[in-house]
Design an enzyme around this catalytic site. Structure first.
Site, PDB file in Angstrom:
ATOM      1  CD  GLN A 134       7.022  -2.344  -3.454  1.00 20.40           C
ATOM      2  OE1 GLN A 134       8.033  -3.237  -3.834  1.00 20.40           O
ATOM      3  NE2 GLN A 134       5.825  -2.965  -2.771  1.00 20.40           N
ATOM      4  N   GLY A 135       6.888   2.662  -3.476  1.00 18.61           N
ATOM      5  CA  GLY A 135       6.446   3.534  -2.571  1.00 18.61           C
ATOM      6  C   GLY A 135       5.371   2.817  -1.657  1.00 18.61           C
ATOM      7  CE1 TYR A 136       2.817  -0.366  -3.628  1.00 18.95           C
ATOM      8  CE2 TYR A 136       2.934  -2.666  -2.500  1.00 18.95           C
ATOM      9  CZ  TYR A 136       2.493  -1.779  -3.622  1.00 18.95           C
ATOM     10  OH  TYR A 136       1.743  -2.122  -4.689  1.00 18.95           O
ATOM     11  CB  SER A 137       7.129   0.344   3.964  1.00 20.93           C
ATOM     12  OG  SER A 137       6.957  -1.032   3.876  1.00 20.93           O
ATOM     13  CB  SER A 182      14.733  -1.451  -2.135  1.00 23.50           C
ATOM     14  OG  SER A 182      14.632  -2.174  -1.174  1.00 23.50           O
ATOM     15  CD  GLU A 207       6.756  -8.167  -3.035  1.00 22.23           C
ATOM     16  OE1 GLU A 207       7.485  -7.385  -2.783  1.00 22.23           O
ATOM     17  OE2 GLU A 207       6.049  -8.610  -2.338  1.00 22.23           O
ATOM     18  CG  ASN A 222       9.279 -14.294   9.476  1.00 23.61           C
ATOM     19  OD1 ASN A 222       9.075 -13.843   8.113  1.00 23.61           O
ATOM     20  ND2 ASN A 222      10.316 -14.980  10.070  1.00 23.61           N
TER      21      ASN A 222
END
Length: 393
Positions: free
Chosen positions: A128-131, A163, A246, A369
């Site tokens: 997953q290429g998000y952050s 990841s 998710e 959080n």
């Protein structure tokens, strides 16, 4: 959704348990109990292929795409039995739980035919290429760019905390396809092959001693023009659908893993006498109650039958389990005492200490959080948005 399952599903549960036991007592016995994501990758690819061949890999998918068309109840049963059998953690879970469902919901027929069979068969592993370094929990601030040239998307930028990137065949990337936009507008959701000269992966060493997370650099990386899910500018909408997935059925399997950890912790407390402490007994009881509440909440969340609408209660789920698991990790260290601080090699600790160390990251990834609390306030409760600086506009 009832917390109990219909009697006629008992046969399905038995079928699942029997297949898992046969495999994990036979050809894949060496993988039973393996919970990290970086060991024995070739063997775990074989495990994913075995699941796919038996159509257990993504049982909730339609049969035409390699699934079983299983009901929510059957998917929950499979997730629970998978964890109860102590089957290895799924290295294919990003494709099965995120990329695949997103393509099923938003993809073209050509995209479904191209990508879904590889995921269902266990052949293709996804990440997953998000952050990004400046867009972690604030996904709308991504700076990775993409533009079309000769029917190819040209991609430049950096992703982080990706990841399984070093083992993955494909990555779905959120990037800015319109350089004149800011925030959630102008984004694209691209499906990009990892095995090309324009993609560089740099593993990040964690305090567990592993390197599950990675930095990924795109230097004129390419993907076909048709490998965009949705239209240019719709990347935010598609990405939000992925994030909603998710909170899917896999959460029940995660909870079974939590239960395995709690049971192991109770056994250690009994063996070393820590259970004689009233405070330890109280904390163990609190952990049990918290896990029971977690399961009830997840079942209620899964009763939602609209994949494009997130029920209000689901927004609390990630914050709840991350805090619960962090507390369990702290309890594990207190129960183990000094023995939990001793490893057999460099950062080579026991399973409970490893769990404690890994639980620290769980309060950060998939939205910290603090960000989770903002999401609950703004999206679930409808409170005014938090004031944001011009750089996040």
């Amino acid at each position: 959704m009832s917390r109990d399952f219909a009697p006629e599903l008992a046969g399905f549960r038995q079928e699942v348990a029997q297949w898992l036991d046969e495999q994990l007592s036979g050809p894949f016995a060496h993988l039973r109990g393996l919970n990290n994501h970086v060991d024995l990758i070739p063997e775990r690819r074989e495990w994913e292929a075995a699941l796919g061949k038996a159509r257990w890999g993504c049982i909730g998918w339609p049969e035409q795409w390699g699934g079983r068309g299983a009901s929510i109840e059957e998917q929950v049963i499979f997730a629970e039995e998978y964890a109860r059998a102590k089957a290895p953690s799924r290295i294919g879970h990003i494709g099965i739980e995120l990329a695949g469902p997103t393509i099923l919901l938003h993809g073209t027929e050509k995209q479904k035919k191209q990508f879904l069979p590889g995921i269902a068969s266990g052949q293709d592993i996804w990440c997953q290429g998000y952050s990004e370094p400046n867009a972690g929990s604030d996904l709308s601030n991504v700076r990775t760019t993409a533009w079309l040239k000769d029917r190819r998307w040209i991609i430049n930028g950096q992703k982080v905390w990706t990841s399984m990137a070093q083992f993955s065949d494909w990555v779905f990337v959120i990037c800015r396809a319109d350089s004149g936009t800011r925030g959630a507008s102008g984004l694209a959701y691209l499906l990009v092959p990892m095995n090309q000269k324009g993609v560089t992966v740099r593993p990040i060493r964690q305090m567990t001693g592993e390197a599950e997370f990675n930095e990924v650099f795109f230097d004129n990386a390419e993907t076909a023009a048709e490998n965009i899910v949705g239209q240019p500018g719709e990347g935010w909408k598609v990405a939000m659908s992925t994030l909603a997935f998710e909170r899917g059925v896999s959460t029940l399997g995660q909870q079974m893993q939590f239960r395995n950890e709690l049971e192991e912790l109770v056994a250690v407390a009994k063996a070393n006498g820590a259970v004689q402490s009233p405070m330890i007994r109280q904390r163990l009881a609190k952990a049990h109650v918290g896990l029971t509440v977690m399961r009830a909440s997840a079942l209620r969340m899964l009763a939602n039958d609209d994949p494009e609408k997130t029920p209000a209660g689901a927004y609390t789920y990630k914050l709840y389990w991350a805090l619960w698991h962090r507390a369990l990790g702290e309890l594990a260290m207190d129960v183990q005492g000094l023995s939990g601080q001793v490893g057999t090699g460099e950062a080579d600790f026991g399973a409970l200490t490893h769990m404690h160390l890994m639980s620290r990251s769980e309060t950060i990834y998939a939205g910290t959080n603090q960000i989770q609390r903002n999401i609950i306030a703004e999206r679930a409760l409808g409170l005014p948005r938090e004031a944001r600086g011009a750089q996040h506009a």
